[in-house]
Design a protein around this motif. Structure first.
Motif, PDB file in Angstrom:
ATOM      1  N   UNK A  34       1.155  -1.288  -0.031  1.00  0.00           N
ATOM      2  CA  UNK A  34      -0.655  -0.216   0.141  1.00  0.00           C
ATOM      3  C   UNK A  34       1.183   1.436  -0.310  1.00  0.00           C
ATOM      4  N   UNK A  35       0.467   2.401  -0.828  1.00  0.00           N
ATOM      5  CA  UNK A  35       1.716   3.741  -0.676  1.00  0.00           C
ATOM      6  C   UNK A  35      -0.226   4.014  -0.706  1.00  0.00           C
ATOM      7  N   UNK A  36       0.382   5.747  -0.235  1.00  0.00           N
ATOM      8  CA  UNK A  36      -0.462   6.931  -1.138  1.00  0.00           C
ATOM      9  C   UNK A  36      -0.736   7.405  -2.197  1.00  0.00           C
ATOM     10  N   UNK A  37      -0.989   8.580  -2.720  1.00  0.00           N
ATOM     11  CA  UNK A  37      -2.787   8.486  -2.102  1.00  0.00           C
ATOM     12  C   UNK A  37      -3.481   7.042  -2.415  1.00  0.00           C
ATOM     13  N   UNK A  38      -4.795   7.823  -0.784  1.00  0.00           N
ATOM     14  CA  UNK A  38      -5.748   6.943  -0.995  1.00  0.00           C
ATOM     15  C   UNK A  38      -6.689   7.654  -0.434  1.00  0.00           C
ATOM     16  N   UNK A  50      -2.431   1.707  -9.904  1.00  0.00           N
ATOM     17  CA  UNK A  50      -1.788   1.405  -9.971  1.00  0.00           C
ATOM     18  C   UNK A  50      -0.360   2.971  -8.902  1.00  0.00           C
ATOM     19  N   UNK A  51       0.703   1.906  -8.433  1.00  0.00           N
ATOM     20  CA  UNK A  51       1.319   3.385  -7.565  1.00  0.00           C
ATOM     21  C   UNK A  51       2.200   3.664  -8.524  1.00  0.00           C
ATOM     22  N   UNK A  52       3.706   4.001  -8.186  1.00  0.00           N
ATOM     23  CA  UNK A  52       4.826   4.409  -8.708  1.00  0.00           C
ATOM     24  C   UNK A  52       5.634   4.450  -7.331  1.00  0.00           C
TER      25      UNK A  52
END
Length: 230
Positions: A163-167, A206-208
């Protein structure tokens, strides 16, 4: 889209005696890099920084030195991330017109404007989402035994995401979730966990890979290298 940035933490794991987001990164406070990315996102129309009042003068000086095009307000943070976000969504709820909100950790200063905009666009279709990336390492579930930490199982890596952000969330639901958390005494490390406890769906964007959360001095070195390459 309204954006809340929790920025009320300390710098203990960074080895600092001040808020780590005020530490310099290539000549600018870490928080300045986070704000710059959010400011360049076309979808963000307001930014709320959740910080302790003792840090407000430093943040205000930073904003004066490098003004943003996006309106920014300081909101008092809490003793935990959860309390800070509660204060932020309470503030937005009182405005009476905010429908959706993104929450992004101030320590994730490498997020790109494109990531903010992807999350904003996806949030038009769902009630809750998080940026995340597939887990590359094999993960072990453990428990402590008399002989040390013992491996209990190995979950299927293909189903694991970091998990990352933004959420992002619809504000009425997030406000309801935080009120329920207060009533039940729930303590969580991200807002998606509150949706999960209530059985509400949370979707992935999809995050980075470079969207690191700066926690240790090594993270600071990696962030400097990434920013220099950009």
């Amino acid at each position: 889209m309204h954006l809340l940035i929790p920025a009320a933490g300390s710098g203990k794991r960074m080895g600092a005696t001040v808020n780590k987001l005020l530490l310099p990164l290539l000549g600018q406070p870490i928080l300045a890099w986070t704000l710059r990315a959010a400011d360049r996102a076309s979808s963000i129309e307001w930014i709320g920084i959740l910080a302790q009042p003792t840090d407000w003068p430093a943040i205000e000086a930073m904003l004066a030195a490098d003004p943003l095009a996006t309106p920014v307000e300081l909101v008092q943070g809490g003793s935990t991330r959860q309390e800070s976000v509660f204060n932020g969504i309470h503030y937005l709820w009182q405005q009476g017109h905010v429908e959706r909100v993104l929450i992004h950790d101030g320590a994730r200063c490498l997020a790109t404007p494109e990531l903010f905009d992807r999350c904003s666009a996806a949030l038009q279709q769902v009630d809750g989402l998080i940026a995340a990336i597939p887990v590359k390492d094999t993960i072990k579930v453990t428990e402590t035994s008399p002989n040390g930490i013992q491996v209990q199982s190995t979950p299927d890596r293909s189903r694991l995401w970091a998990a990352q952000t933004p959420q992002g969330f619809r504000l009425p639901l997030l406000w309801q979730a935080h009120q329920e958390a207060q009533a039940q005494g729930w303590q969580v490390t991200d807002d998606a966990a509150l949706f999960e406890k209530l059985g509400w769906p949370v979707y992935l964007v999809e995050g980075e890979e470079s969207n690191l959360k700066l926690t240790t001095p090594l993270d600071l070195l990696l962030a400097a290298q990434i920013l220099e390459q950009r």
